[in-house]
Every structure is written in structure tokens, then in C-alpha cells.
Motif scaffolding. Structure first.
Motif, mmCIF file in Angstrom:
data_model
loop_
_atom_site.group_PDB
_atom_site.id
_atom_site.type_symbol
_atom_site.label_atom_id
_atom_site.label_comp_id
_atom_site.label_asym_id
_atom_site.label_seq_id
_atom_site.Cartn_x
_atom_site.Cartn_y
_atom_site.Cartn_z
ATOM 1 N N ALA A 87 0.845 -1.198 0.000
ATOM 2 C CA ALA A 87 0.000 0.000 0.000
ATOM 3 C C ALA A 87 0.875 1.241 0.000
ATOM 4 O O ALA A 87 1.822 1.339 0.781
ATOM 5 N N ARG A 88 0.539 2.167 -0.876
ATOM 6 C CA ARG A 88 1.223 3.464 -0.880
ATOM 7 C C ARG A 88 0.456 4.387 0.059
ATOM 8 O O ARG A 88 -0.600 4.911 -0.290
ATOM 9 N N VAL A 89 0.980 4.549 1.274
ATOM 10 C CA VAL A 89 0.350 5.403 2.271
ATOM 11 C C VAL A 89 1.378 6.377 2.823
ATOM 12 O O VAL A 89 2.584 6.124 2.770
ATOM 13 N N ALA A 145 5.765 6.692 -4.976
ATOM 14 C CA ALA A 145 5.927 6.386 -3.546
ATOM 15 C C ALA A 145 6.147 4.888 -3.364
ATOM 16 O O ALA A 145 5.495 4.068 -4.015
ATOM 17 N N ASP A 146 7.077 4.548 -2.485
ATOM 18 C CA ASP A 146 7.330 3.137 -2.204
ATOM 19 C C ASP A 146 6.213 2.570 -1.341
ATOM 20 O O ASP A 146 5.870 3.146 -0.309
ATOM 21 N N PRO A 147 5.664 1.416 -1.737
ATOM 22 C CA PRO A 147 4.622 0.807 -0.915
ATOM 23 C C PRO A 147 5.200 0.195 0.361
ATOM 24 O O PRO A 147 6.364 -0.203 0.415
ATOM 25 N N VAL A 148 4.362 0.139 1.386
ATOM 26 C CA VAL A 148 4.651 -0.574 2.627
ATOM 27 C C VAL A 148 3.636 -1.712 2.707
ATOM 28 O O VAL A 148 2.691 -1.765 1.929
ATOM 29 N N THR A 149 3.815 -2.609 3.653
ATOM 30 C CA THR A 149 2.882 -3.717 3.800
ATOM 31 C C THR A 149 1.746 -3.305 4.726
ATOM 32 O O THR A 149 1.966 -2.996 5.900
#
Length: 180
Positions: free
Chosen positions: A29-31, A52-56
Motif C-alpha cells: 500500500a502506498r500510504v 511512492a514506495d509501498p509498505v505492507t
């Protein structure tokens, strides 16, 4: 099965949302911390920046019968309209750009429907405005009293796996390290 995605306060404060335990192996998810609501925090929302780099993300099974009920529950919990709650799969079959790989992730877990809060960035009381890192740090650093306490608590309580560039900057500049 219906699953709910989360990356912020839903995790530690579901407030009656019909979810089971939160799991930490959600989809990418890109948050980012990009929305100034009325209570002065700077919550995590989906980041429209395609670079943007996604995070889990985190996720939980919903204990409701259908996805429409799940959407209504999440909208009620978030204090927003149903229009601010997103649902997968959509008619076009595409993954949302902020959640790359959502379809594959859900299919591998036998999840039929996924919902999440889809609020947009907001800064300086304008929807759609994405604050820069400098603006976000400056905003948080300018808060005082209860507003600062609420904002700091939110940032610190965000799940540790949500390691975004803004969060790393808050840690360096404000000393707001994760509490969990």
C-alpha cells in the motif's frame, strides 16, 4: 470472505468495527501522513504519488455477511460517507494504483472482497493538497498542547511496519519513534 485493510488508527481503535485480529501480511500500500483533519493530527492516507514506495498494509477478516454491510460499518467508524470507502473488486478489474498487487494478494487468500478507507490528502484546509515532508514536519512541530499530544500519539501508535519517508523524518526531527 470480506477483508478490511488498515494502516492507522483502525488497528488500535476499531471502535465497534466487526473485525477479527489484525494480520501484518497485507498487500502493498502506498500510504503516507498526508491529511490534516479537524482534530489537528496528521493521519495516514493513501498516497496518490505513483513513485511512492509501498509498505505492507495490515488486514483483518470482517465478521459481517456481505461487503455492502462492511462498507457501511467502516464509513460509520470513520465518520465519513460511503463514497470515502473503497471496495475491490471494481467493475474494471484493475488494482488501485495505491494498492499494487491487491488482486493477486486477495486471490491467494481466498478473499472475495476487500474494503479500505480512501480519504484523500488534505493540507491547509484544501482537499487534494499533498504536503511536502518539510510542510508536514513544520506543521507537526508547530502544534502545541492537546493538539500536539494527539498528533504525536497517532504517529507513535501507527504500526511499526508502516515505515514511510515522512515517518522516518518525524523520528529524526521530532523524536517521535514508534511506541508499538
Amino acid at each position: 470472505m470480506v477483508a478490511c485493510l488498515g494502516w492507522g488508527s483502525l488497528i488500535w481503535r476499531p471502535d465497534g468495527l466487526s473485525v477479527g485480529d489484525w494480520r501484518n501480511d497485507g498487500p502493498p500500500a502506498r500510504v503516507e501522513f498526508l491529511r490534516v483533519p479537524n482534530d489537528a493530527r496528521l493521519p495516514l492516507v493513501l498516497d496518490p504519488d505513483p513513485t511512492a514506495d509501498p509498505v505492507t498494509a495490515l488486514w483483518a477478516r470482517m465478521t459481517v455477511r456481505d461487503w455492502q454491510t462492511a462498507v457501511m460499518e467502516l464509513a460509520d467508524r470513520e465518520g465519513t460517507s460511503r463514497d470515502s470507502i473503497a471496495h475491490w473488486p471494481e467493475d474494471d478489474g484493475e488494482d488501485p494504483k495505491e494498492l499494487p498487487g491487491l488482486g493477486v494478494w486477495a486471490t491467494h487468500r481466498d478473499i472475495n472482497h476487500v474494503i479500505w478507507t480512501a480519504l484523500k490528502p488534505r493540507f491547509e484546509k484544501t482537499n487534494g493538497i499533498r504536503p511536502t515532508e518539510d510542510q508536514a514536519v513544520g506543521y507537526l512541530g508547530s502544534l502545541t498542547g492537546d493538539a500536539r499530544v494527539k498528533a504525536e500519539k497517532y504517529v507513535r501508535r501507527a504500526p511499526g511496519q508502516i515505515r514511510t519517508p515522512y515517518r522516518r523524518r518525524f523520528e529524526r526531527c521530532l523524536g517521535w519513534t514508534p511506541s508499538a
